[in-house]
Motif scaffolding. Structure first.
Motif, mmCIF file in Angstrom:
data_model
loop_
_atom_site.group_PDB
_atom_site.id
_atom_site.type_symbol
_atom_site.label_atom_id
_atom_site.label_comp_id
_atom_site.label_asym_id
_atom_site.label_seq_id
_atom_site.Cartn_x
_atom_site.Cartn_y
_atom_site.Cartn_z
ATOM 1 N N ALA A 40 13.187 5.082 -5.388
ATOM 2 C CA ALA A 40 13.638 6.227 -6.184
ATOM 3 C C ALA A 40 12.610 7.365 -6.146
ATOM 4 C CB ALA A 40 13.909 5.794 -7.624
ATOM 5 N N ARG A 41 11.537 7.161 -5.423
ATOM 6 C CA ARG A 41 10.466 8.148 -5.212
ATOM 7 C C ARG A 41 9.707 8.508 -6.480
ATOM 8 N NH1 ARG A 41 13.435 12.318 -1.218
ATOM 9 N NH2 ARG A 41 14.063 10.815 0.340
ATOM 10 N N LEU A 42 9.665 7.574 -7.413
ATOM 11 C CA LEU A 42 8.844 7.816 -8.597
ATOM 12 C C LEU A 42 7.378 7.696 -8.219
ATOM 13 C CD1 LEU A 42 8.523 8.354 -11.601
ATOM 14 C CD2 LEU A 42 8.735 5.896 -11.987
ATOM 15 N N ILE A 43 7.055 6.660 -7.485
ATOM 16 C CA ILE A 43 5.687 6.482 -6.987
ATOM 17 C C ILE A 43 5.757 6.091 -5.519
ATOM 18 C CG2 ILE A 43 4.655 5.863 -9.215
ATOM 19 C CD1 ILE A 43 4.822 2.942 -8.410
ATOM 20 N N THR A 44 4.743 6.450 -4.798
ATOM 21 C CA THR A 44 4.641 6.074 -3.392
ATOM 22 C C THR A 44 3.326 5.333 -3.214
ATOM 23 O OG1 THR A 44 5.871 8.039 -2.729
ATOM 24 C CG2 THR A 44 4.609 6.918 -1.010
ATOM 25 N N PRO A 45 3.384 4.014 -3.157
ATOM 26 C CA PRO A 45 2.136 3.262 -3.019
ATOM 27 C C PRO A 45 1.504 3.517 -1.657
ATOM 28 C CG PRO A 45 4.020 1.809 -2.764
ATOM 29 C CD PRO A 45 4.557 3.148 -3.160
ATOM 30 N N LEU A 46 0.196 3.439 -1.645
ATOM 31 C CA LEU A 46 -0.504 3.514 -0.371
ATOM 32 C C LEU A 46 -0.367 2.164 0.308
ATOM 33 C CD1 LEU A 46 -3.614 5.519 -1.503
ATOM 34 C CD2 LEU A 46 -1.748 6.319 -0.055
ATOM 35 N N ARG A 47 -0.686 2.115 1.562
ATOM 36 C CA ARG A 47 -0.583 0.861 2.310
ATOM 37 C C ARG A 47 -1.966 0.430 2.777
ATOM 38 N NH1 ARG A 47 4.657 -1.575 2.933
ATOM 39 N NH2 ARG A 47 6.124 0.030 2.291
ATOM 40 N N SER A 48 -2.222 -0.857 2.710
ATOM 41 C CA SER A 48 -3.470 -1.408 3.230
ATOM 42 C C SER A 48 -3.393 -1.388 4.753
ATOM 43 C CB SER A 48 -3.664 -2.840 2.732
ATOM 44 O OG SER A 48 -2.682 -3.692 3.318
ATOM 45 N N GLU A 49 -4.491 -1.718 5.406
ATOM 46 C CA GLU A 49 -4.486 -1.767 6.865
ATOM 47 C C GLU A 49 -3.454 -2.765 7.374
ATOM 48 O OE1 GLU A 49 -8.369 -2.289 8.546
ATOM 49 O OE2 GLU A 49 -9.199 -0.659 7.349
ATOM 50 N N GLY A 50 -3.172 -3.788 6.593
ATOM 51 C CA GLY A 50 -2.176 -4.786 6.968
ATOM 52 C C GLY A 50 -0.751 -4.395 6.596
ATOM 53 N N GLY A 51 -0.587 -3.214 5.985
ATOM 54 C CA GLY A 51 0.741 -2.728 5.632
ATOM 55 C C GLY A 51 1.222 -3.118 4.242
ATOM 56 N N HIS A 52 0.363 -3.742 3.441
ATOM 57 C CA HIS A 52 0.754 -4.166 2.096
ATOM 58 C C HIS A 52 0.648 -2.993 1.122
ATOM 59 C CE1 HIS A 52 0.886 -8.341 3.351
ATOM 60 N NE2 HIS A 52 -0.262 -8.121 3.983
ATOM 61 N N ARG A 53 1.585 -2.959 0.172
ATOM 62 C CA ARG A 53 1.562 -1.898 -0.838
ATOM 63 C C ARG A 53 0.360 -2.067 -1.757
ATOM 64 N NH1 ARG A 53 6.928 -3.410 -0.171
ATOM 65 N NH2 ARG A 53 8.387 -1.693 0.186
ATOM 66 N N ARG A 54 -0.257 -0.922 -2.087
ATOM 67 C CA ARG A 54 -1.395 -0.909 -3.019
ATOM 68 C C ARG A 54 -1.145 0.187 -4.055
ATOM 69 N NH1 ARG A 54 -5.204 -4.937 -2.294
ATOM 70 N NH2 ARG A 54 -6.676 -3.510 -3.215
ATOM 71 N N TYR A 55 -1.421 -0.120 -5.317
ATOM 72 C CA TYR A 55 -1.122 0.788 -6.424
ATOM 73 C C TYR A 55 -2.390 1.199 -7.165
ATOM 74 C CZ TYR A 55 3.606 -0.848 -5.614
ATOM 75 O OH TYR A 55 4.803 -1.153 -5.031
ATOM 76 N N SER A 56 -2.384 2.432 -7.651
ATOM 77 C CA SER A 56 -3.499 2.943 -8.448
ATOM 78 C C SER A 56 -3.187 2.775 -9.935
ATOM 79 C CB SER A 56 -3.724 4.429 -8.138
ATOM 80 O OG SER A 56 -2.640 5.198 -8.635
ATOM 81 N N ARG A 57 -4.211 2.969 -10.761
ATOM 82 C CA ARG A 57 -3.993 2.899 -12.215
ATOM 83 C C ARG A 57 -3.028 3.993 -12.661
ATOM 84 N NH1 ARG A 57 -10.104 2.164 -14.194
ATOM 85 N NH2 ARG A 57 -10.139 4.194 -13.243
ATOM 86 N N TYR A 58 -3.158 5.185 -12.074
ATOM 87 C CA TYR A 58 -2.245 6.277 -12.411
ATOM 88 C C TYR A 58 -0.795 5.866 -12.108
ATOM 89 C CZ TYR A 58 0.165 10.745 -12.154
ATOM 90 O OH TYR A 58 1.070 11.761 -12.326
ATOM 91 N N GLN A 59 -0.562 5.286 -10.944
ATOM 92 C CA GLN A 59 0.784 4.851 -10.585
ATOM 93 C C GLN A 59 1.286 3.761 -11.523
ATOM 94 O OE1 GLN A 59 -0.129 3.921 -6.489
ATOM 95 N NE2 GLN A 59 1.102 5.666 -5.771
ATOM 96 N N LEU A 60 0.397 2.888 -11.952
ATOM 97 C CA LEU A 60 0.804 1.823 -12.874
ATOM 98 C C LEU A 60 1.205 2.390 -14.231
ATOM 99 C CD1 LEU A 60 -1.654 -1.096 -12.066
ATOM 100 C CD2 LEU A 60 0.646 -0.663 -11.179
ATOM 101 N N ARG A 61 0.530 3.448 -14.670
ATOM 102 C CA ARG A 61 0.925 4.081 -15.941
ATOM 103 C C ARG A 61 2.322 4.684 -15.816
ATOM 104 N NH1 ARG A 61 -4.521 5.653 -16.063
ATOM 105 N NH2 ARG A 61 -4.029 7.753 -15.329
ATOM 106 N N ILE A 62 2.601 5.321 -14.697
ATOM 107 C CA ILE A 62 3.930 5.897 -14.468
ATOM 108 C C ILE A 62 4.980 4.785 -14.405
ATOM 109 C CG2 ILE A 62 5.354 7.109 -12.764
ATOM 110 C CD1 ILE A 62 2.830 8.760 -12.097
ATOM 111 N N ALA A 63 4.671 3.722 -13.695
ATOM 112 C CA ALA A 63 5.593 2.595 -13.582
ATOM 113 C C ALA A 63 5.846 1.962 -14.951
ATOM 114 C CB ALA A 63 5.045 1.558 -12.600
#
Length: 112
Positions: A40-63
């Motif tokens: 839904a494009r609320l947050i866009t997690p970054l990806r690790s070198e292995g392609g796994h989603r990674r979330y920031s504290r800011y994104q977690l507050r929004i979520a």
């Protein structure tokens, strides 16, 4: 990267420190919820070198805000839109307040 660089990231709200599993656990939700708010494009997690989603504290507050709305019965897509609009409103109010302060300092009231 030095140890000082690593420790400074602990204070960075935008550093993608949390895996999807850990983020879901912290929010008390499921990875599918995080995928849904990503779609839904609320947050866009970054990806690790292995392609796994990674979330920031800011994104977690929004979520977390989106999850509150979903828990109250709001559909995920609508909850995401509400959170986006709330964020835009907050930013507009901040900018307006900044403009008012600038205008007031440029034109101080005169004593009568």
């Amino acid at each position: 990267m030095t140890a000082d660089d690593s420790f400074s990231r602990l204070d960075d709200d935008d550093y993608p420190a949390y895996t999807m599993g850990r983020a879901a656990e912290m929010l008390g939700t499921t990875p599918s919820f995080l995928r849904a708010i990503g779609e839904a494009r609320l947050i866009t997690p970054l990806r690790s070198e292995g392609g796994h989603r990674r979330y920031s504290r800011y994104q977690l507050r929004i979520a977390a805000r989106a999850r509150e709305l979903v828990d109250q019965g709001t559909p995920v897509e609508a909850a995401c839109r509400i959170v986006i609009l709330e964020d835009q409103l907050e930013e507009a109010q901040r900018i307006n307040a900044e403009h008012r302060r600038t205008a007031e300092s440029a034109n101080p009231p005169t004593a009568t």
